[in-house]
Design an enzyme around this catalytic site. Structure first.
Site, PDB file in Angstrom:
ATOM      1  N   ALA A 150       0.853  -1.186   0.000  1.00 13.64           N
ATOM      2  CA  ALA A 150       0.000   0.000   0.000  1.00 13.64           C
ATOM      3  C   ALA A 150       0.890   1.237   0.000  1.00 13.64           C
ATOM      4  CB  ALA A 150      -0.893  -0.002   1.233  1.00 13.64           C
ATOM      5  N   LYS A 151       0.420   2.309  -0.625  1.00 12.13           N
ATOM      6  CA  LYS A 151       1.201   3.541  -0.661  1.00 12.13           C
ATOM      7  C   LYS A 151       1.114   4.312   0.647  1.00 12.13           C
ATOM      8  CE  LYS A 151       1.351   4.362  -5.539  1.00 12.13           C
ATOM      9  NZ  LYS A 151       2.055   5.315  -6.331  1.00 12.13           N
ATOM     10  N   SER A 152       0.162   3.981   1.483  1.00 12.96           N
ATOM     11  CA  SER A 152       0.025   4.685   2.751  1.00 12.96           C
ATOM     12  C   SER A 152      -0.389   3.704   3.840  1.00 12.96           C
ATOM     13  CB  SER A 152      -1.007   5.804   2.638  1.00 12.96           C
ATOM     14  OG  SER A 152      -2.283   5.250   2.393  1.00 12.96           O
TER      15      SER A 152
END
Length: 156
Positions: A150-152
Site C-alpha cells: 500500500a502507498k500509505s
C-alpha cells in the site's frame, strides 16, 4: 550494477551488512529487495553477524556489504572474510581505496566516491536501490506496482 544483478537473481535469500551509520541502509536495502523482487532479504548490523546470521551463510546466499572507507572499515572487512571462509559470496560497496583493499575474492564490487562517513548512507543509497531495481527487472516483476503493498498506512 545491472550486470551484478544477474548474480542476485537466482538467490532465495540475501543478507545486507552495514556498520554504524550504514546499518539502517542495510535494512533499507533488504526491504527494497523484498518489496520489488520478492527475494527474502535481511539487513543486519555487521557487528552482530556472529549472533545468528552467520549460520545462514553458504554459497547460495549473497551478502551485500556496505562498507565506506572510515574508522569501521577494517571491522567490516573482517566480517567479509568470515563470510568468504564459509563459501559465501560477497558484493562489496565501498570507496575506491576500500575496493582496492578488500575487493579481491568478492563476487562483485561497486566503487563509490570517498565521502564523509556521516553522509555515506545518502550517497550509498543510490547503488543499493539500483541493485534492487535491476534484480526485480531481471526477474520480470512490476517495479512500479509491487504486489501487496500500500502507498500509505491507515491508522485506526
Amino acid at each position: 550494477i545491472e550486470a551484478m544483478a544477474h548474480h542476485i537473481v537466482p538467490a532465495r535469500d540475501v543478507l545486507y551488512l552495514g556498520r554504524g551509520t550504514d546499518y539502517p541502509l542495510a535494512l533499507e536495502g533488504a526491504l527494497k529487495l523484498k518489496e520489488i523482487s520478492y527475494i527474502h532479504a535481511e539487513g543486519y548490523a555487521a557487528g552482530e553477524m556472529k549472533h545468528g546470521p552467520i549460520a545462514l551463510i553458504d554459497e547460495l546466499v549473497p551478502v551485500i556489504c556496505i562498507a565506506p572507507s572510515g574508522p569501521l572499515f577494517e571491522k567490516t572487512v573482517s566480517n567479509m572474510q568470515e563470510v568468504q571462509a564459509r563459501g559465501g559470496k560477497v558484493v562489496l560497496i565501498s570507496a575506491y581505496d576500500g575496493v582496492q583493499a578488500a575487493g579481491e575474492g568478492c563476487l562483485a564490487t561497486i566503487t563509490m566516491p570517498k565521502v564523509h562517513p556521516l553522509i555515506a548512507p545518502m550517497v550509498y543509497a543510490v547503488p543499493v536501490q539500483l541493485l534492487a531495481y535491476h534484480v526485480a527487472v531481471l526477474k520480470g516483476t512490476d517495479v512500479d506496482q509491487p504486489r501487496n503493498l500500500a502507498k500509505s498506512v491507515t491508522v485506526e
